[in-house]
Design a protein around this motif. Structure first.
Motif, PDB file in Angstrom:
ATOM      1  N   VAL A  21       8.000   4.040   5.039  1.00 34.92           N
ATOM      2  CA  VAL A  21       9.404   3.625   4.878  1.00 34.92           C
ATOM      3  C   VAL A  21      10.259   4.837   4.512  1.00 34.92           C
ATOM      4  CG1 VAL A  21      10.999   2.243   3.487  1.00 34.92           C
ATOM      5  CG2 VAL A  21       8.863   1.220   4.315  1.00 34.92           C
ATOM      6  N   ILE A  22       9.771   5.652   3.599  1.00 29.10           N
ATOM      7  CA  ILE A  22      10.520   6.843   3.193  1.00 29.10           C
ATOM      8  C   ILE A  22      10.735   7.774   4.382  1.00 29.10           C
ATOM      9  CG2 ILE A  22      10.396   8.961   1.793  1.00 29.10           C
ATOM     10  CD1 ILE A  22       8.944   7.169  -0.349  1.00 29.10           C
ATOM     11  N   PHE A  23       9.688   8.010   5.158  1.00 30.86           N
ATOM     12  CA  PHE A  23       9.822   8.876   6.333  1.00 30.86           C
ATOM     13  C   PHE A  23      10.778   8.282   7.366  1.00 30.86           C
ATOM     14  CE2 PHE A  23       5.761  11.230   5.322  1.00 30.86           C
ATOM     15  CZ  PHE A  23       6.387  12.457   5.190  1.00 30.86           C
ATOM     16  N   TYR A  24      10.777   6.957   7.489  1.00 29.88           N
ATOM     17  CA  TYR A  24      11.704   6.320   8.418  1.00 29.88           C
ATOM     18  C   TYR A  24      13.147   6.689   8.058  1.00 29.88           C
ATOM     19  CZ  TYR A  24      14.316   2.924  11.092  1.00 29.88           C
ATOM     20  OH  TYR A  24      15.219   2.338  11.954  1.00 29.88           O
TER      21      TYR A  24
ATOM     22  N   HIS B 101      16.102   9.031   9.879  1.00 27.47           N
ATOM     23  CA  HIS B 101      17.364   8.365  10.241  1.00 27.47           C
ATOM     24  C   HIS B 101      18.404   8.616   9.152  1.00 27.47           C
ATOM     25  CE1 HIS B 101      14.302   6.224  12.602  1.00 27.47           C
ATOM     26  NE2 HIS B 101      15.259   6.102  13.498  1.00 27.47           N
ATOM     27  N   PRO B 102      18.895   9.853   9.044  1.00 25.22           N
ATOM     28  CA  PRO B 102      19.817  10.206   7.960  1.00 25.22           C
ATOM     29  C   PRO B 102      21.155   9.461   8.033  1.00 25.22           C
ATOM     30  CG  PRO B 102      19.646  11.996   9.545  1.00 25.22           C
ATOM     31  CD  PRO B 102      18.612  10.981   9.928  1.00 25.22           C
ATOM     32  N   ASP B 103      21.419   8.828   9.143  1.00 27.83           N
ATOM     33  CA  ASP B 103      22.653   8.058   9.268  1.00 27.83           C
ATOM     34  C   ASP B 103      22.605   6.757   8.470  1.00 27.83           C
ATOM     35  OD1 ASP B 103      20.608   7.569  11.320  1.00 27.83           O
ATOM     36  OD2 ASP B 103      21.956   5.977  12.030  1.00 27.83           O
ATOM     37  N   LEU B 104      21.411   6.334   8.074  1.00 26.75           N
ATOM     38  CA  LEU B 104      21.260   5.101   7.304  1.00 26.75           C
ATOM     39  C   LEU B 104      21.347   5.410   5.817  1.00 26.75           C
ATOM     40  CD1 LEU B 104      18.229   3.577   9.249  1.00 26.75           C
ATOM     41  CD2 LEU B 104      20.632   2.854   9.388  1.00 26.75           C
ATOM     42  N   SER B 105      22.070   4.601   5.101  1.00 22.21           N
ATOM     43  CA  SER B 105      22.112   4.753   3.647  1.00 22.21           C
ATOM     44  C   SER B 105      22.272   3.378   3.028  1.00 22.21           C
ATOM     45  CB  SER B 105      23.263   5.675   3.228  1.00 22.21           C
ATOM     46  OG  SER B 105      24.497   5.071   3.516  1.00 22.21           O
ATOM     47  N   GLY B 106      21.990   3.301   1.761  1.00 20.73           N
ATOM     48  CA  GLY B 106      22.099   2.028   1.060  1.00 20.73           C
ATOM     49  C   GLY B 106      20.881   1.769   0.211  1.00 20.73           C
ATOM     50  N   ILE B 107      20.806   0.573  -0.287  1.00 16.15           N
ATOM     51  CA  ILE B 107      19.676   0.155  -1.107  1.00 16.15           C
ATOM     52  C   ILE B 107      18.873  -0.850  -0.302  1.00 16.15           C
ATOM     53  CG2 ILE B 107      18.986  -1.015  -3.236  1.00 16.15           C
ATOM     54  CD1 ILE B 107      21.612   0.040  -4.473  1.00 16.15           C
ATOM     55  N   TYR B 108      17.578  -0.572  -0.147  1.00 15.38           N
ATOM     56  CA  TYR B 108      16.694  -1.400   0.658  1.00 15.38           C
ATOM     57  C   TYR B 108      15.475  -1.793  -0.173  1.00 15.38           C
ATOM     58  CZ  TYR B 108      19.363   0.450   4.588  1.00 15.38           C
ATOM     59  OH  TYR B 108      20.382   0.787   5.444  1.00 15.38           O
ATOM     60  N   ASN B 109      15.046  -3.021  -0.043  1.00 17.43           N
ATOM     61  CA  ASN B 109      13.803  -3.434  -0.677  1.00 17.43           C
ATOM     62  C   ASN B 109      12.642  -2.804   0.072  1.00 17.43           C
ATOM     63  OD1 ASN B 109      14.905  -5.096  -2.654  1.00 17.43           O
ATOM     64  ND2 ASN B 109      14.938  -6.871  -1.306  1.00 17.43           N
TER      65      ASN B 109
ATOM     66  N   TYR C 270       0.847  -1.187   0.000  1.00 15.71           N
ATOM     67  CA  TYR C 270       0.000   0.000   0.000  1.00 15.71           C
ATOM     68  C   TYR C 270       0.886   1.243   0.000  1.00 15.71           C
ATOM     69  CZ  TYR C 270      -4.324   2.540   1.245  1.00 15.71           C
ATOM     70  OH  TYR C 270      -5.428   3.357   1.256  1.00 15.71           O
ATOM     71  N   VAL C 271       0.512   2.255  -0.763  1.00 19.08           N
ATOM     72  CA  VAL C 271       1.335   3.458  -0.892  1.00 19.08           C
ATOM     73  C   VAL C 271       1.611   4.109   0.467  1.00 19.08           C
ATOM     74  CG1 VAL C 271      -0.555   5.081  -1.375  1.00 19.08           C
ATOM     75  CG2 VAL C 271       1.732   5.502  -2.324  1.00 19.08           C
TER      76      VAL C 271
ATOM     77  N   GLN D 234      16.733  -5.066   9.561  1.00 17.13           N
ATOM     78  CA  GLN D 234      18.013  -4.907  10.259  1.00 17.13           C
ATOM     79  C   GLN D 234      18.358  -3.434  10.450  1.00 17.13           C
ATOM     80  OE1 GLN D 234      20.630  -7.275   7.774  1.00 17.13           O
ATOM     81  NE2 GLN D 234      20.248  -9.126   8.991  1.00 17.13           N
ATOM     82  N   ALA D 235      17.829  -2.580   9.589  1.00 20.84           N
ATOM     83  CA  ALA D 235      18.057  -1.132   9.717  1.00 20.84           C
ATOM     84  C   ALA D 235      17.160  -0.535  10.802  1.00 20.84           C
ATOM     85  CB  ALA D 235      17.805  -0.435   8.379  1.00 20.84           C
ATOM     86  N   GLY D 236      16.323  -1.369  11.402  1.00 21.70           N
ATOM     87  CA  GLY D 236      15.481  -0.919  12.502  1.00 21.70           C
ATOM     88  C   GLY D 236      14.070  -0.517  12.123  1.00 21.70           C
ATOM     89  N   TYR D 237      13.681  -0.698  10.870  1.00 17.52           N
ATOM     90  CA  TYR D 237      12.325  -0.325  10.485  1.00 17.52           C
ATOM     91  C   TYR D 237      11.336  -1.158  11.294  1.00 17.52           C
ATOM     92  CZ  TYR D 237       8.138   0.793   7.936  1.00 17.52           C
ATOM     93  OH  TYR D 237       6.866   1.220   7.623  1.00 17.52           O
ATOM     94  N   ASP D 238      10.442  -0.467  12.001  1.00 11.58           N
ATOM     95  CA  ASP D 238       9.532  -1.166  12.909  1.00 11.58           C
ATOM     96  C   ASP D 238       8.095  -0.663  12.825  1.00 11.58           C
ATOM     97  OD1 ASP D 238       9.840   1.326  14.031  1.00 11.58           O
ATOM     98  OD2 ASP D 238      10.486   0.612  15.992  1.00 11.58           O
ATOM     99  N   ARG D 239       7.750  -0.027  11.725  1.00  9.35           N
ATOM    100  CA  ARG D 239       6.412   0.559  11.609  1.00  9.35           C
ATOM    101  C   ARG D 239       5.395  -0.392  10.989  1.00  9.35           C
ATOM    102  NH1 ARG D 239       8.413   6.674  10.088  1.00  9.35           N
ATOM    103  NH2 ARG D 239       9.698   6.843  11.949  1.00  9.35           N
ATOM    104  N   GLY D 240       5.836  -1.566  10.619  1.00  8.95           N
ATOM    105  CA  GLY D 240       4.930  -2.567  10.074  1.00  8.95           C
ATOM    106  C   GLY D 240       4.357  -2.188   8.726  1.00  8.95           C
TER     107      GLY D 240
END
Length: 151
Positions: free
Chosen positions: A56-59, A63-71, A49-50, A122-128
């Motif tokens: 995910v984008i707001f997460y 957290h500007p310290d995180l970078s990389g490519i994430y699914n 769902y959009v 692993q990057a800590g995304y926890d918003r489901g």
């Protein structure tokens, strides 16, 4: 990705947008017959769902310290049958009709997609993520009230 504000996408709009309108117009939803070892309508997608994509984008923005490519997906695959049955259930009418799989797509079609969300978690995304039936119901409600636009 499916959700409000995609009306301008025409043929590239999400399956739910297209199939919701198909059901309203014809009283049925068409899906491809099975191919490549998959039964009728049993092809699998990781529908997201959009609103969840925005989360995910707001997460990552927070957290500007995180970078990389994430699914960006739910990590859960659902069949096309499950997905469109949610539309039929919401509308309280219709049925699924299977149409021949197009020759032009044979050998080129992805019958299975499901995001590997390991790195995202692993990057800590926890918003489901919104459960598919809930997301389909919410979007169908928006399609019904405003043809897919937030009011």
């Amino acid at each position: 990705v499916f959700g409000p504000q995609e009306n301008h996408k025409d043929r590239m709009a999400s399956l739910i947008f297209q199939k919701y309108h198909e059901l309203q117009k014809t009283g049925k939803i068409t899906l491809f017959e099975g191919t490549a070892g998959y039964g009728n309508g049993e092809q699998i997608r990781d529908f997201i769902y959009v609103n969840d994509v925005v989360n995910v984008i707001f997460y990552f923005w927070e957290h500007p310290d995180l970078s990389g490519i994430y699914n960006c997906g739910t990590g859960i695959g659902h069949t096309f049958n499950e997905f469109v049955q949610g539309i039929i259930d919401y509308c309280g009418k219709g049925h699924i009709e299977y149409v021949p799989f197009p020759e032009i797509l044979k050998g080129k079609y992805q019958s299975y997609t499901q995001a590997d969300t390991t790195k995202l978690m692993q990057a800590g995304y926890d918003r489901g993520f919104t459960l598919l039936p809930e997301a389909v119901k919410e979007y169908c409600s928006i399609l019904e009230k405003s043809d897919g636009y937030y009011e």
